[in-house]
Design a protein around this motif. Structure first.
Motif, PDB file in Angstrom:
ATOM      1  N   GLY B 291      -9.286 -12.664  30.148  1.00 14.71           N
ATOM      2  CA  GLY B 291     -10.026 -11.877  29.162  1.00 14.71           C
ATOM      3  C   GLY B 291     -10.624 -10.582  29.677  1.00 14.71           C
ATOM      4  O   GLY B 291     -11.176  -9.800  28.896  1.00 14.71           O
ATOM      5  N   GLY B 292     -10.506 -10.334  30.980  1.00 16.50           N
ATOM      6  CA  GLY B 292     -11.123  -9.141  31.552  1.00 16.50           C
ATOM      7  C   GLY B 292     -10.714  -7.848  30.877  1.00 16.50           C
ATOM      8  O   GLY B 292     -11.513  -6.915  30.751  1.00 16.50           O
ATOM      9  N   ALA B 293      -9.483  -7.811  30.396  1.00 13.37           N
ATOM     10  CA  ALA B 293      -8.980  -6.574  29.794  1.00 13.37           C
ATOM     11  C   ALA B 293      -9.774  -6.164  28.557  1.00 13.37           C
ATOM     12  O   ALA B 293      -9.781  -4.990  28.177  1.00 13.37           O
ATOM     13  N   ALA B 294     -10.467  -7.114  27.934  1.00 11.89           N
ATOM     14  CA  ALA B 294     -11.277  -6.783  26.750  1.00 11.89           C
ATOM     15  C   ALA B 294     -12.286  -5.687  27.062  1.00 11.89           C
ATOM     16  O   ALA B 294     -12.659  -4.893  26.195  1.00 11.89           O
ATOM     17  N   ILE B 295     -12.703  -5.645  28.296  1.00 13.93           N
ATOM     18  CA  ILE B 295     -13.716  -4.680  28.708  1.00 13.93           C
ATOM     19  C   ILE B 295     -13.218  -3.241  28.578  1.00 13.93           C
ATOM     20  O   ILE B 295     -14.005  -2.290  28.504  1.00 13.93           O
ATOM     21  N   LEU B 296     -11.909  -3.075  28.544  1.00 17.36           N
ATOM     22  CA  LEU B 296     -11.346  -1.726  28.426  1.00 17.36           C
ATOM     23  C   LEU B 296     -11.421  -1.191  26.998  1.00 17.36           C
ATOM     24  O   LEU B 296     -11.192  -0.004  26.763  1.00 17.36           O
ATOM     25  N   SER B 297     -11.724  -2.054  26.055  1.00 15.72           N
ATOM     26  CA  SER B 297     -11.717  -1.647  24.643  1.00 15.72           C
ATOM     27  C   SER B 297     -13.141  -1.586  24.095  1.00 15.72           C
ATOM     28  O   SER B 297     -13.859  -2.597  24.116  1.00 15.72           O
ATOM     29  N   LYS B 298     -13.509  -0.431  23.591  1.00 11.69           N
ATOM     30  CA  LYS B 298     -14.849  -0.306  23.004  1.00 11.69           C
ATOM     31  C   LYS B 298     -15.025  -1.299  21.859  1.00 11.69           C
ATOM     32  O   LYS B 298     -16.091  -1.852  21.664  1.00 11.69           O
ATOM     33  N   LYS B 299     -13.941  -1.511  21.154  1.00 12.08           N
ATOM     34  CA  LYS B 299     -13.982  -2.412  20.004  1.00 12.08           C
ATOM     35  C   LYS B 299     -14.204  -3.880  20.402  1.00 12.08           C
ATOM     36  O   LYS B 299     -14.830  -4.641  19.673  1.00 12.08           O
ATOM     37  N   HIS B 300     -13.656  -4.272  21.544  1.00 15.28           N
ATOM     38  CA  HIS B 300     -13.653  -5.696  21.890  1.00 15.28           C
ATOM     39  C   HIS B 300     -14.519  -6.065  23.093  1.00 15.28           C
ATOM     40  O   HIS B 300     -14.620  -7.231  23.449  1.00 15.28           O
ATOM     41  N   LYS B 301     -15.145  -5.079  23.712  1.00 17.83           N
ATOM     42  CA  LYS B 301     -15.866  -5.403  24.943  1.00 17.83           C
ATOM     43  C   LYS B 301     -17.081  -6.292  24.701  1.00 17.83           C
ATOM     44  O   LYS B 301     -17.608  -6.906  25.638  1.00 17.83           O
TER      45      LYS B 301
END
Lengths: 507, 507
Positions: B291-301
């Motif tokens: 799930g770390g990649a979520a941090i790259l998205s303003k929408k999903h972080k």
């Protein structure tokens, strides 16, 4: 909200205009083109040029300068294909050419095309070897290669796994020995258990101590057995230490015998150590990461005599056998699923028992990794290409080349061997003319200690060759030259001696 | 004897006629040619064809048949170049095409050309990242990538290392937490220490239990915290278990919060868990491999809110970020060399302190591996190619695609979601027509449990797509579909639903 509300059976309408979902968001043909161009670049720069004697082994730049030069920072916007290819070119340019015939710095070297092709295939296919379902070919290949290694070692049967490095293989061995002696520790941990002690020679690889720390055994519970002057474990001293540990109330667990030590290339006397292990019922692990290849040669296999009496063996085909990094086998003599029992955790999402095929082929539950690379393919393709006979010749040629080099050293002024090599490590001092008439003694050795680091700095800056140096025990800094690759000739050996002299004669 | 005896200064004569030492024992131009041909083959078969929708995802053959078909055994003599290339072709043919747009079986998928080119360069250069001396470019790159990840997580500074798998990263975290609480264990081991307890959710990755076994902590000392119906750790239950462990006289050590669980794609509430960790002074590790990649998205972080309060994070760019396998970062908030102190063994042959450059750049003593691959290069080149902005879009597109799929499922008969996904795991049952009128109850679930394995078998044999299934807790076998690749379109989603229906409608 991304989607409009809809009736139960209505097809929804997509919303966000910037995320086009009905077309691929990547252009595959330009992706393929980029790969094609990068492959051409690799062939030209990282293969042909990197193995060319008239090119440098390394292009030395200090960390500070290189940081500026490469502009490594990562930003918000992407770069063009041309920029990216230039970056790849720079990466290759400033990287050390470990495939260059004058790279003698590590326990790996040389360009090996078959395992390299296998590596490329692995990278392209992106397999992970844990289930037959996702990695059918590689699962079977791993079994075949392990079986071959087991056969060569001289066991009737056995088990094993390929790991991401010999250090991990050694860890596997220690944990397996612990599980064998005290299976309860898997569940209960070591906090209530007796102190456990490992035995290994003072010249063993540092991964044994790392493993002891990591596994909760403790580095102080690694008892290091003294070596003789050639760097081989002294069996009588091993027995003394086992008795010492028993007297202390500790539980002796395992002996690690090293077949090919990192610095001197020494082989512990496995046969004698095996007797002691049998006497005290200790697990015998042989760290043959470096020296395992000797077993392929009828002429040199005496070096690992007794290896068939080990309980486990670590052997890295990425060293002497030249397979692309990494390729590290851990094999076990046990035939009763010890490895599986020790490491299994039965993850239900991966190792379903209601699959439609024979799930005993799923190898992942023997591993401490989840995703794992199919490194066995690399040695498999190389073995298919050369056959055992040519692999044997390679080992013999490398060792003959080491003999040639030592003979040359004896024939020249200024080179002094630590000992006659019995494997592919040639350890020596270069004594510059200014020190040749200084008598052996503290002054001589203090001065000589400073010579190798300076020559090393100069060879790196000239980029003409790479050889490692280190001190060892009470020995002043010396060079350790490693000979592996069939690309290397006697001319390269002569070059090494000339070059070291040229780099160090004024010291 | 290889050599004739000689005078001290005489040049020795070489003996063995079969080991020619004065010429290379390999022909480099034919080696290059073989590589060139294999690269062309890879591009054609493992890239172009493997990503083509009109080709199969897999070519199912049973283990027994495949063994016969491939003739894997290793013999004495080598094979011709043609035979070897044919073998490469077969390896590709019978391997699963994880880069195919209809592979949804694991937490990795898709063909990513930039990291693939980087992978090829790594394989050709054969670097090992432990010293700046042998891996100058990659050493610096690893630092830059780790720094970027640390910045994105929200720490001022930190430390880290790339590992061969997320399971190893989780092990690093546990060992580091132990060292932080009881540095003496590194030397003394755990046998005299108090029982230590780890806390993690019941839905966490199985590597936590494997690590506990391996590190000598024991699987029974992993206290599993119950999850809510969405698979998220319940913080109040965590606190209860911490108090229980303390009452038992055990030492609570670390909490592992999972950001993106393997099966359901659930995110533990990091912020709330962080409060509890601070209250009881426990190490907080976030397993954000998936799930770390979520941090790259303003929408999903928001999914990983509070991650900056963790002491360590595991994050695998080879999953959602599509980097070629493997690429696994372990980052630590500590700025006082905890990682170095915990893992160092100061091997003198590798980490000489009298080198001519700043040896603080040598990263290898932070690792449990000795040789280590420069996996950071792969994410580095991809990041350079796309920039943070396009990486963000990729994550958002994958999650939007998962939303599209769930909407489609709701709109069709026979598909039943376990829950609304909040990440890229879409978990669902296919209910064949014969079961659609059976009321919810043991009979229904027992029958449904048998459906997914049969559909899976049929899809493998047809080779049309790959999706994983599993049971989970008390849930009957269901499919877990993972959406990652930007190659995938809404048409692929529709195809998946049509295909599952076509494969399972008669059940």
């Amino acid at each position: 909200m991304l989607y409009l509300f809809m009736e139960d059976t209505e097809i929804p309408k997509l919303a966000p205009s910037d995320l086009c979902l009905d077309k691929p968001a990547v252009d595959m043909s330009s992706a393929e083109k980029f790969l094609e161009r990068s492959m051409a670049l690799i062939l030209e720069e990282a293969v042909k040029r990197a193995t060319n004697r008239s090119e440098k082994v390394c292009e030395w730049v200090s960390p500070q300068q290189l940081q500026q030069l490469l502009q490594l920072d990562l930003g918000d916007t992407g770069e063009s294909e041309e920029e990216l290819l230039q970056r790849c070119r720079d990466v290759i340019k400033y990287s050390v050419k470990t495939v260059h015939p004058r790279f003698f710095n590590q326990l790996f070297a040389g360009m090996e095309p078959y395992s390299m092709a296998a590596s490329f295939i692995i990278e392209a296919l992106k397999p992970s070897i844990y289930t037959y379902e996702v990695a059918p070919v590689f699962t079977l290949m791993e079994k075949v290669v392990l079986k071959k290694m087991i056969e060569v070692i001289g066991w009737e049967d056995g088990d094993g796994i390929f790991n991401a490095g010999g250090s991990l293989s050694n860890m596997y061995a220690i944990n397996l020995a612990r599980f064998h002696h005290c299976p309860d520790i898997k569940e209960l941990g070591m906090s209530g258990s007796p102190r456990m002690v490992l035995f290994t020679s003072q010249d063993c690889h540092y991964s044994i101590a790392k493993a002891a720390a990591f596994l909760g055994i403790g580095t102080k519970n690694v008892y290091t057995v003294p070596c003789d002057e050639r760097g081989k474990m002294i069996p009588s001293r091993l027995e003394e230490l086992i008795l010492k540990a028993k007297k202390e109330g500790a539980q002796p667990l395992m002996v690690n015998a090293t077949a090919g030590t990192t610095v001197l290339g020494a082989f512990d006397p496995i046969e004698e150590i095996a007797y002691i292990c049998e006497k005290y019922r200790l697990w015998l692990h042989v760290d043959a990461c470096w020296g395992g290849a000797a077993i392929l040669s009828k002429k040199h296999k005496h070096l690992v005599q007794g290896i068939h009496r080990a309980n486990s063996v670590a052997w890295n085909p990425h060293k002497m056998m030249m397979v692309c990094l990494q390729c590290c086998a851990f094999v076990v003599r046990d035939q009763k699923h010890l490895l599986q029992r020790c490491y299994s955790s039965n993850a239900r999402y991966l190792f379903q028992q209601d699959k439609f095929y024979d799930v005993s082929f799923d190898s992942g539950d023997k591993s401490i990794q989840c995703g794992r690379k199919p490194d066995a393919f690399k040695i498999w393709l190389l073995w298919k290409a050369l056959g055992s006979s040519q692999l044997e010749q390679r080992v013999e040629r490398a060792l003959a080349m080491a003999q040639y080099l030592t003979q040359q050293m004896k024939a020249r002024q200024g080179f002094r061997l630590l000992m006659e090599p019995e494997y592919a490590n040639v350890c020596f001092w270069y004594v510059p003319p200014s020190l040749r008439n200084v008598p052996d003694g503290p002054e001589f050795w203090n001065k000589l200690h400073k010579v190798a680091p300076v020559i090393k700095e100069r060879m790196m800056k000239r980029g003409s060759l790479m050889i490692g140096y280190q001190s060892h025990g009470d020995k002043a800094n010396f060079f350790r030259m490693i000979i592996i690759s069939p690309q290397v000739t006697t001319e390269d050996m002569d070059f090494v001696l000339d070059e070291i002299h040229s780099l160090g004669q004024d010291l």
